[in-house]
Design an enzyme around this catalytic site. Sequence first.
Site: not given
Ligand SMILES: NC(=O)c1ccc[n+]([C@@H]2O[C@H](COP(=O)([O-])OP(=O)(O)OC[C@H]3O[C@@H](n4cnc5c(N)ncnc54)[C@H](OP(=O)(O)O)[C@@H]3O)[C@@H](O)[C@H]2O)c1
Length: 388
Positions: A63, A165, A196, A212, A216, A219, A310, A312, A318
Amino acid sequence: MTLQGSERDDFDLQMMALALRAARLGLGTTAPNPSVGAVIANEATGEVISTGTTAPGGRPHAEPLAIEAAGEAARGKTIYVTLEPCSHVGRTRPCVEAVLKAGLSRVVIAQEDPDPRVSGRGVRMLREAGVIVRKSVLHDEARWLTRGHIVRVTERRPFIQLKLALSNEDTVPLAVDGKPNFATSETSRAHGHMLRARADAILIGAGTLRDDDPDLRCRLPGLEGRSPVRVVLAGSSLPDPARKLVRTATETPVWIMTTASTIIQDQARADALTKAGCRLMVIGGVGGEPWLPSLCEALVAEGITRLLVEGGPTLWRSFAKSGLVDEVVVFRAGRAAMLQETAGTVDDINQEIPEALRSLLPGLTLQMWDRRVSGPDEMITLRHDKPA
Ligand SMILES: NC(=O)c1ccc[n+]([C@@H]2O[C@H](COP(=O)([O-])OP(=O)(O)OC[C@H]3O[C@@H](n4cnc5c(N)ncnc54)[C@H](OP(=O)(O)O)[C@@H]3O)[C@@H](O)[C@H]2O)c1
C-alpha cells in the site's frame, strides 16, 4: 462520471485481478510477510494510477509503495488490496494510516487478515474514519495466493507444494549411476525452476541428496537471486560433506534438519557440515525418524511461509500420509499429445486424476485445478483443499 452497480462491480474485479497479479510477483521474496498487491485506480476515468507489491524482505508493504508512486493523484481515489491493510505499529507505520493520510476515499480488499494483530481491525479503523470499504472481492483466489501467510498464522506451518516428475508410464524416474534421471523436458524443468523462485524454502530427503547430488537453486536467467533456502531432511545419518549442496552452502543457505540423536551419533560429521556453512537444526522425531509437524514448526519459526517439496517418493508419501499438502504439481513426460487428443483443447480441464498418484500420495483427496501442456509434457496442478 462515477461507476454504479454492475459496472462498478466489473471494474472492482478487473482491478483486484491486477492487484493479485502484482502480489504474485513477490511470491518467494517477502517472507516472513505475505506478498500483497495493491492498485490505485480512478473509477471515474478507468485509469490505473499506480501499483505496488510488497518489497523483498517484506517491507515496505504494497500500500505505501502504491501510494508513494501515485503521489497527490491518490486523493479521492480507490485502492485495491489483496489483504486487509495492517493496523498495528511494527517496524513501519500501519498501512491504514498511510491510506488515510493519502486521502483515498474507498478501499476494496480481497480478504481479511487472520493475523490477530490486524484481523478486522484495519477495516474497522478505515470505516470509522469515513472511508468506504468493500470486502471479499476475488476472495478465494486471494486466499490461495496468500495461503502461506494464512496457514502460518492458523496452523503454524508453511504452504506446502509437492513437485513430482513422472515418466511417460507414470512411474518415478530414479537416479542412474548417481545422476538424476531427467525424464521431463527442458520446458518442464524451467517451470520447476519457477516454482523454486516462488518458494521460501525447498526440501529434499536424504535419499535424493545421496542419489542425485542436486544443486536445487533457481537457474532461470535473471532469477538466479530467487533461489530458496535449501533444506535436507536427514534421519538415520548426516549427509556426506562432499555433496554439491554442502560445497555451495556459503553461497545459498543449506539447513540440515534432523533429530538430536542423529547429530550425537556423528559429532565429527556434524562439525564438518557446520564448518562448511550448513546450519544443523534439531527437530523432534518419532520412532527415530524426523517428525513432519516438528519440521513445519521449525520452518515457521524461521519465517518460512512457502515450502516446495521436491522429493523423492519416500518424502512425498510421508507428507501425504500426514495430510501436510496444499498443492501438487505433476509433470508427466511426453504426455502433451495425449492431453490434446483427450481434452480437445489445452484449456479444457480434464478432471481425471492419474491413477499413479493414489499410491504415491496415499490418503489425499485431491482436486484437479489446472491441466496444460509443458513442451512435450503435461503439467497438472492438484489442490488438497482444507478449510484454513
Ligand atoms: N521424479 C522425481 O520427481 C524425483 C524427485 C526427487 C527424487 N527422485 C528420485 O528418487 C530417488 C530417491 O528416493 P527417496 O525416496 O529415497 O528420496 P527422499 O524422499 O528424498 O529421501 C527419503 C529419505 O529421507 C530421510 N527422511 C528423514 N525423515 C523422513 C521422513 N519423515 N519421511 C520420509 N523420509 C525421511 C530418510 O533417509 P535417512 O533415514 O537415511 O536419513 C528417507 O529414506 C532418487 O533415485 C531420485 O532420483 C525423483
